[in-house]
Design a protein around this motif. Sequence first.
Motif, PDB file in Angstrom:
ATOM      1  N   GLY A 181      43.184  89.761  56.106  1.00 15.69           N
ATOM      2  CA  GLY A 181      43.296  89.016  57.351  1.00 15.69           C
ATOM      3  C   GLY A 181      43.184  89.861  58.598  1.00 15.69           C
ATOM      4  N   LYS A 182      42.633  91.055  58.489  1.00 15.46           N
ATOM      5  CA  LYS A 182      42.506  91.954  59.642  1.00 15.46           C
ATOM      6  C   LYS A 182      41.156  91.816  60.342  1.00 15.46           C
ATOM      7  N   ALA A 183      40.224  91.110  59.723  1.00 15.38           N
ATOM      8  CA  ALA A 183      38.879  90.962  60.294  1.00 15.38           C
ATOM      9  C   ALA A 183      38.906  90.011  61.488  1.00 15.38           C
ATOM     10  N   LYS A 184      38.081  90.303  62.460  1.00 18.36           N
ATOM     11  CA  LYS A 184      37.957  89.442  63.639  1.00 18.36           C
ATOM     12  C   LYS A 184      36.790  88.472  63.493  1.00 18.36           C
ATOM     13  N   ALA A 185      35.895  88.763  62.555  1.00 13.94           N
ATOM     14  CA  ALA A 185      34.716  87.918  62.362  1.00 13.94           C
ATOM     15  C   ALA A 185      34.180  88.141  60.955  1.00 13.94           C
ATOM     16  N   ILE A 186      33.324  87.231  60.520  1.00 17.49           N
ATOM     17  CA  ILE A 186      32.626  87.376  59.241  1.00 17.49           C
ATOM     18  C   ILE A 186      31.214  86.846  59.420  1.00 17.49           C
ATOM     19  N   THR A 219      31.291  97.084  51.348  1.00 17.43           N
ATOM     20  CA  THR A 219      32.182  98.151  50.906  1.00 17.43           C
ATOM     21  C   THR A 219      33.554  97.592  50.568  1.00 17.43           C
ATOM     22  N   LEU A 220      34.271  98.341  49.733  1.00 18.69           N
ATOM     23  CA  LEU A 220      35.647  97.964  49.414  1.00 18.69           C
ATOM     24  C   LEU A 220      36.502  97.932  50.677  1.00 18.69           C
ATOM     25  N   ALA A 221      36.263  98.876  51.579  1.00 17.61           N
ATOM     26  CA  ALA A 221      37.031  98.933  52.825  1.00 17.61           C
ATOM     27  C   ALA A 221      36.838  97.666  53.649  1.00 17.61           C
ATOM     28  N   ASN A 222      35.586  97.232  53.798  1.00 19.98           N
ATOM     29  CA  ASN A 222      35.322  96.013  54.580  1.00 19.98           C
ATOM     30  C   ASN A 222      35.856  94.770  53.885  1.00 19.98           C
ATOM     31  N   LEU A 223      35.758  94.723  52.575  1.00 22.14           N
ATOM     32  CA  LEU A 223      36.301  93.587  51.830  1.00 22.14           C
ATOM     33  C   LEU A 223      37.821  93.561  51.954  1.00 22.14           C
ATOM     34  N   SER A 224      38.446  94.716  51.939  1.00 25.86           N
ATOM     35  CA  SER A 224      39.902  94.808  52.093  1.00 25.86           C
ATOM     36  C   SER A 224      40.336  94.320  53.470  1.00 25.86           C
ATOM     37  N   ILE A 225      39.600  94.699  54.499  1.00 23.70           N
ATOM     38  CA  ILE A 225      39.902  94.241  55.866  1.00 23.70           C
ATOM     39  C   ILE A 225      39.824  92.717  55.935  1.00 23.70           C
ATOM     40  N   LEU A 246      33.697  92.145  43.059  1.00 22.22           N
ATOM     41  CA  LEU A 246      33.246  91.284  44.160  1.00 22.22           C
ATOM     42  C   LEU A 246      32.469  92.086  45.196  1.00 22.22           C
ATOM     43  N   SER A 247      32.979  93.251  45.561  1.00 19.46           N
ATOM     44  CA  SER A 247      32.294  94.069  46.573  1.00 19.46           C
ATOM     45  C   SER A 247      30.906  94.473  46.093  1.00 19.46           C
ATOM     46  N   GLU A 248      30.777  94.795  44.802  1.00 24.32           N
ATOM     47  CA  GLU A 248      29.468  95.161  44.252  1.00 24.32           C
ATOM     48  C   GLU A 248      28.514  93.970  44.240  1.00 24.32           C
ATOM     49  N   ARG A 249      29.012  92.800  43.862  1.00 27.13           N
ATOM     50  CA  ARG A 249      28.159  91.598  43.816  1.00 27.13           C
ATOM     51  C   ARG A 249      27.699  91.173  45.203  1.00 27.13           C
ATOM     52  N   VAL A 250      28.597  91.310  46.192  1.00 25.51           N
ATOM     53  CA  VAL A 250      28.277  90.863  47.549  1.00 25.51           C
ATOM     54  C   VAL A 250      27.492  91.931  48.308  1.00 25.51           C
TER      55      VAL A 250
END
Length: 74
Positions: free
Chosen positions: A38-43, A28-34, A21-25
């Motif tokens: 549910g740790k992200a504040k925005a998308i 980074t794996l780190a940002n996708l993991s965040i 998924l990270s490669e297709r989008v």
Amino acid sequence: MAIVINIDVMLAKRKMSVTELSERVGITLANLSILKNGKAKAIRFSTLEGICDALDCQPGDILEYKKVEDNKPI
């Protein structure tokens, strides 16, 4: 958080790994993991669009609102 991210559910339905998924989008794996945890504040809409395109789904399949009652965790 009242917004629940269901990327794991969609990944399982599509039999896709987080790495794929990270490669297709293109994130980074780190940002996708965040985001996934549910740790992200925005998308960004462009990121959401990329995820929906890669998983062949709608934003509502990924994002869910759950009402949080006073002093009660989800």
